[in-house]
Motif scaffolding. Structure first.
Motif, PDB file in Angstrom:
ATOM      1  N   GLN A  77       0.817  -1.215   0.000  1.00 52.70           N
ATOM      2  CA  GLN A  77       0.000   0.000   0.000  1.00 52.70           C
ATOM      3  C   GLN A  77       0.854   1.270   0.000  1.00 52.70           C
ATOM      4  N   ARG A  78       2.097   1.141   0.406  1.00 46.64           N
ATOM      5  CA  ARG A  78       2.956   2.323   0.554  1.00 46.64           C
ATOM      6  C   ARG A  78       3.969   2.504  -0.567  1.00 46.64           C
ATOM      7  N   VAL A  79       4.060   1.534  -1.473  1.00 45.53           N
ATOM      8  CA  VAL A  79       5.016   1.612  -2.588  1.00 45.53           C
ATOM      9  C   VAL A  79       4.253   1.695  -3.903  1.00 45.53           C
ATOM     10  N   ARG A  80       4.556   2.716  -4.685  1.00 43.62           N
ATOM     11  CA  ARG A  80       4.036   2.842  -6.051  1.00 43.62           C
ATOM     12  C   ARG A  80       5.210   2.723  -7.005  1.00 43.62           C
ATOM     13  N   ILE A  81       5.013   2.052  -8.110  1.00 43.58           N
ATOM     14  CA  ILE A  81       6.077   1.877  -9.103  1.00 43.58           C
ATOM     15  C   ILE A  81       5.682   2.590 -10.378  1.00 43.58           C
ATOM     16  N   THR A  82       6.627   3.335 -10.930  1.00 45.03           N
ATOM     17  CA  THR A  82       6.375   4.033 -12.182  1.00 45.03           C
ATOM     18  C   THR A  82       7.585   3.881 -13.093  1.00 45.03           C
ATOM     19  N   ALA A  83       7.365   3.987 -14.386  1.00 48.95           N
ATOM     20  CA  ALA A  83       8.447   3.873 -15.355  1.00 48.95           C
ATOM     21  C   ALA A  83       9.231   5.169 -15.418  1.00 48.95           C
ATOM     22  N   GLY A  84      10.544   5.046 -15.542  1.00 54.60           N
ATOM     23  CA  GLY A  84      11.402   6.215 -15.617  1.00 54.60           C
ATOM     24  C   GLY A  84      11.614   6.689 -17.043  1.00 54.60           C
ATOM     25  N   GLY A  85      12.544   7.637 -17.208  1.00 51.84           N
ATOM     26  CA  GLY A  85      12.884   8.171 -18.512  1.00 51.84           C
ATOM     27  C   GLY A  85      14.252   7.705 -18.955  1.00 51.84           C
ATOM     28  N   GLU A  86      14.768   8.336 -19.991  1.00 46.81           N
ATOM     29  CA  GLU A  86      16.054   7.929 -20.549  1.00 46.81           C
ATOM     30  C   GLU A  86      17.229   8.395 -19.687  1.00 46.81           C
ATOM     31  N   THR A  87      17.054   9.487 -18.943  1.00 40.85           N
ATOM     32  CA  THR A  87      18.120  10.017 -18.092  1.00 40.85           C
ATOM     33  C   THR A  87      17.652  10.035 -16.645  1.00 40.85           C
ATOM     34  N   ARG A  88      18.602  10.233 -15.737  1.00 41.37           N
ATOM     35  CA  ARG A  88      18.219  10.337 -14.325  1.00 41.37           C
ATOM     36  C   ARG A  88      17.270  11.518 -14.124  1.00 41.37           C
ATOM     37  N   TYR A  89      17.568  12.653 -14.779  1.00 39.43           N
ATOM     38  CA  TYR A  89      16.722  13.834 -14.628  1.00 39.43           C
ATOM     39  C   TYR A  89      15.283  13.515 -15.029  1.00 39.43           C
TER      40      TYR A  89
END
Length: 234
Positions: A77-89
């Motif tokens: 319930q406390r962790v959401r996962i999302t996809a990142g981008g090509e760079t850290r920024y």
């Protein structure tokens, strides 16, 4: 105030000499990322986590979250996962898009798995007081500054620097959301090396806080060995 950790784990195993991305290597029989998530979830009972992963690694992130249930029953319930981008920024931007209300935001490297509860709480308390908390430790090695950048593997002239004035920057870099969210609306700049530089470019003064020498970043095999020793209390 709401507490949200944006944990970015998009690295690969190149410097580790491994085909397995370093955040998924085993440390005391658990993935490195497991230890990072556990540290934040156990630091405050109301801490929420936004885990930013490459799209292809999201199923592994979900498995790790499930593994956490044995020690943190409400982890799912406390962790959401999302996809990142090509760079850290871009990955941090993606994570910040999940923050929908005023909060203290911790941006943390997923492979800094030795982060302590004390450091997380120290960052939170200073961010509430000053708006930001950038953990640093002073350099312990001798430091020299090059007059010019190395070229063709050759080092030019250099001068000694006062190491007492040199700080090594760590994460979690912590801000109140009213500072960090607008700062990340800026176009990307090559000068952005971390969240502190992004906030400074937006006109904010960043405030340092005492870091932790044990808060190492797992990038090479020796780092994993050191983390094993630290977890074993050696």
């Amino acid at each position: 105030m709401k507490k949200i950790a944006v944990i970015v784990a998009g690295g690969n195993g190149t410097r580790m000499g491994s085909v397995t991305p370093k955040q998924f290597l085993l440390l005391h029989d658990k993935p490195v990322l497991w230890h990072t998530l556990a540290a934040f979830l156990q630091s405050y009972p109301d801490m929420e986590v936004v885990l930013v992963l490459p799209e292809a690694h999201i199923p592994i992130g979900q498995e790790i979250t499930t593994q956490l249930l044995s020690v943190i029953p409400d982890a799912a319930q406390r962790v959401r996962i999302t996809a990142g981008g090509e760079t850290r920024y871009q990955s941090v931007q993606k994570g910040l898009q999940q923050v929908q209300q005023p909060a203290v935001i911790f941006v943390h490297d997923g492979v800094r798995c030795m982060v302590s509860k004390a450091l997380i709480q120290r960052c939170y308390e200073q961010a509430i007081e000053k708006g930001s908390a950038i953990p640093v430790v002073t350099a312990t090695d001798s430091i020299r500054l090059l007059d010019t950048l190395p070229a063709n593997g050759q080092m030019g002239a250099s001068a000694v620097a006062d190491r007492a004035r040199v700080c090594i920057v760590q994460t979690p870099q912590t801000f109140i959301s009213s500072i960090l969210l607008p700062a990340f609306e800026q176009p990307y700049n090559d000068a952005f090396t971390d969240e502190a530089t992004v906030a400074e470019a937006a006109g904010h003064t960043v405030h340092l806080v005492e870091g932790d020498y044990a808060n190492i970043k797992i990038t090479r095999p020796v780092d994993l060995l050191m983390a094993e020793k630290l977890l074993a209390g050696e």
